[in-house]
Design a protein around this motif. Sequence first.
Motif, PDB file in Angstrom:
ATOM      1  N   ASN A  54      -3.889  -9.635  -0.011  1.00 14.47           N
ATOM      2  CA  ASN A  54      -4.425  -8.723   0.985  1.00 14.47           C
ATOM      3  C   ASN A  54      -3.708  -7.376   0.967  1.00 14.47           C
ATOM      4  O   ASN A  54      -4.331  -6.332   1.155  1.00 14.47           O
ATOM      5  CB  ASN A  54      -4.387  -9.359   2.372  1.00 14.47           C
ATOM      6  CG  ASN A  54      -5.549 -10.297   2.559  1.00 14.47           C
ATOM      7  OD1 ASN A  54      -6.615  -9.879   2.983  1.00 14.47           O
ATOM      8  ND2 ASN A  54      -5.374 -11.556   2.194  1.00 14.47           N
ATOM      9  N   GLY A  55      -2.406  -7.392   0.768  1.00 15.02           N
ATOM     10  CA  GLY A  55      -1.669  -6.140   0.635  1.00 15.02           C
ATOM     11  C   GLY A  55      -2.159  -5.336  -0.556  1.00 15.02           C
ATOM     12  O   GLY A  55      -2.314  -4.114  -0.482  1.00 15.02           O
ATOM     13  N   LEU A  56      -2.439  -6.032  -1.663  1.00 13.49           N
ATOM     14  CA  LEU A  56      -2.984  -5.370  -2.844  1.00 13.49           C
ATOM     15  C   LEU A  56      -4.369  -4.796  -2.551  1.00 13.49           C
ATOM     16  O   LEU A  56      -4.682  -3.670  -2.932  1.00 13.49           O
ATOM     17  CB  LEU A  56      -3.047  -6.354  -4.023  1.00 13.49           C
ATOM     18  CG  LEU A  56      -1.699  -6.795  -4.575  1.00 13.49           C
ATOM     19  CD1 LEU A  56      -1.868  -7.987  -5.512  1.00 13.49           C
ATOM     20  CD2 LEU A  56      -0.998  -5.652  -5.273  1.00 13.49           C
ATOM     21  N   TYR A  57      -5.186  -5.570  -1.865  1.00  9.63           N
ATOM     22  CA  TYR A  57      -6.526  -5.101  -1.499  1.00  9.63           C
ATOM     23  C   TYR A  57      -6.440  -3.842  -0.636  1.00  9.63           C
ATOM     24  O   TYR A  57      -7.175  -2.875  -0.851  1.00  9.63           O
ATOM     25  CB  TYR A  57      -7.282  -6.211  -0.759  1.00  9.63           C
ATOM     26  CG  TYR A  57      -8.588  -5.755  -0.171  1.00  9.63           C
ATOM     27  CD1 TYR A  57      -9.711  -5.577  -0.979  1.00  9.63           C
ATOM     28  CD2 TYR A  57      -8.697  -5.470   1.181  1.00  9.63           C
ATOM     29  CE1 TYR A  57     -10.907  -5.135  -0.443  1.00  9.63           C
ATOM     30  CE2 TYR A  57      -9.888  -5.021   1.727  1.00  9.63           C
ATOM     31  CZ  TYR A  57     -11.000  -4.860   0.914  1.00  9.63           C
ATOM     32  OH  TYR A  57     -12.171  -4.414   1.448  1.00  9.63           O
ATOM     33  N   PRO A 105       0.802  -1.229   0.000  1.00 10.14           N
ATOM     34  CA  PRO A 105       0.000   0.000   0.000  1.00 10.14           C
ATOM     35  C   PRO A 105       0.840   1.288   0.000  1.00 10.14           C
ATOM     36  O   PRO A 105       0.351   2.345  -0.391  1.00 10.14           O
ATOM     37  CB  PRO A 105      -0.824  -0.098   1.284  1.00 10.14           C
ATOM     38  CG  PRO A 105      -0.885  -1.550   1.588  1.00 10.14           C
ATOM     39  CD  PRO A 105       0.427  -2.100   1.117  1.00 10.14           C
ATOM     40  N   ALA A 106       2.089   1.204   0.411  1.00 10.99           N
ATOM     41  CA  ALA A 106       2.945   2.390   0.387  1.00 10.99           C
ATOM     42  C   ALA A 106       3.296   2.803  -1.046  1.00 10.99           C
ATOM     43  O   ALA A 106       3.512   3.974  -1.315  1.00 10.99           O
ATOM     44  CB  ALA A 106       4.232   2.142   1.176  1.00 10.99           C
ATOM     45  N   PHE A 107       3.340   1.834  -1.954  1.00 10.20           N
ATOM     46  CA  PHE A 107       3.735   2.117  -3.332  1.00 10.20           C
ATOM     47  C   PHE A 107       2.577   2.060  -4.322  1.00 10.20           C
ATOM     48  O   PHE A 107       2.680   2.588  -5.424  1.00 10.20           O
ATOM     49  CB  PHE A 107       4.836   1.155  -3.779  1.00 10.20           C
ATOM     50  CG  PHE A 107       6.111   1.352  -3.030  1.00 10.20           C
ATOM     51  CD1 PHE A 107       6.975   2.392  -3.359  1.00 10.20           C
ATOM     52  CD2 PHE A 107       6.458   0.518  -1.979  1.00 10.20           C
ATOM     53  CE1 PHE A 107       8.153   2.587  -2.658  1.00 10.20           C
ATOM     54  CE2 PHE A 107       7.640   0.706  -1.268  1.00 10.20           C
ATOM     55  CZ  PHE A 107       8.480   1.745  -1.612  1.00 10.20           C
ATOM     56  N   CYS A 108       1.503   1.392  -3.961  1.00 16.72           N
ATOM     57  CA  CYS A 108       0.344   1.231  -4.845  1.00 16.72           C
ATOM     58  C   CYS A 108      -0.850   1.943  -4.222  1.00 16.72           C
ATOM     59  O   CYS A 108      -1.169   1.707  -3.062  1.00 16.72           O
ATOM     60  CB  CYS A 108       0.017  -0.244  -5.036  1.00 16.72           C
ATOM     61  SG  CYS A 108       1.409  -1.230  -5.617  1.00 16.72           S
TER      62      CYS A 108
END
Length: 116
Positions: free
Chosen positions: A86-89, A65-68
């Motif tokens: 989950n990180g993508l979500y 989430p820091a980069f996307c």
Amino acid sequence: MGHEKLLDSCTTSLEKYGVGSCGPRQFYGTIDVHLDCETRIAEFLGTPDSILYSYGLSTMFSAIPAFCKKGDIIVVDEGVHWGIQNGLYLSRSTIVYFKHNDMQTLQSTLEKVTQV
């Protein structure tokens, strides 16, 4: 096994640090060993700084989430690890999955995404 110097060293470390912090540092805290290790890693890599995560899932839940961000489109293999999903979500990006290890599906997915 029973070596006095080793026992003393272990006892001193346990008294100072406890049994460890295996979760996010924002929750469990940052200790001098974290900072020293990050400094050494950065020096080794020749970078200004580095970040050390002591728990794999916390890496994916914060680094992705820091980069996307919302508005980004991320194309990803549907077989990617649950933690990465989950990180993508959490990034609130648009996630487009392609069939696992299928390069034809990847190519057609990329073609569709780039036509938008």
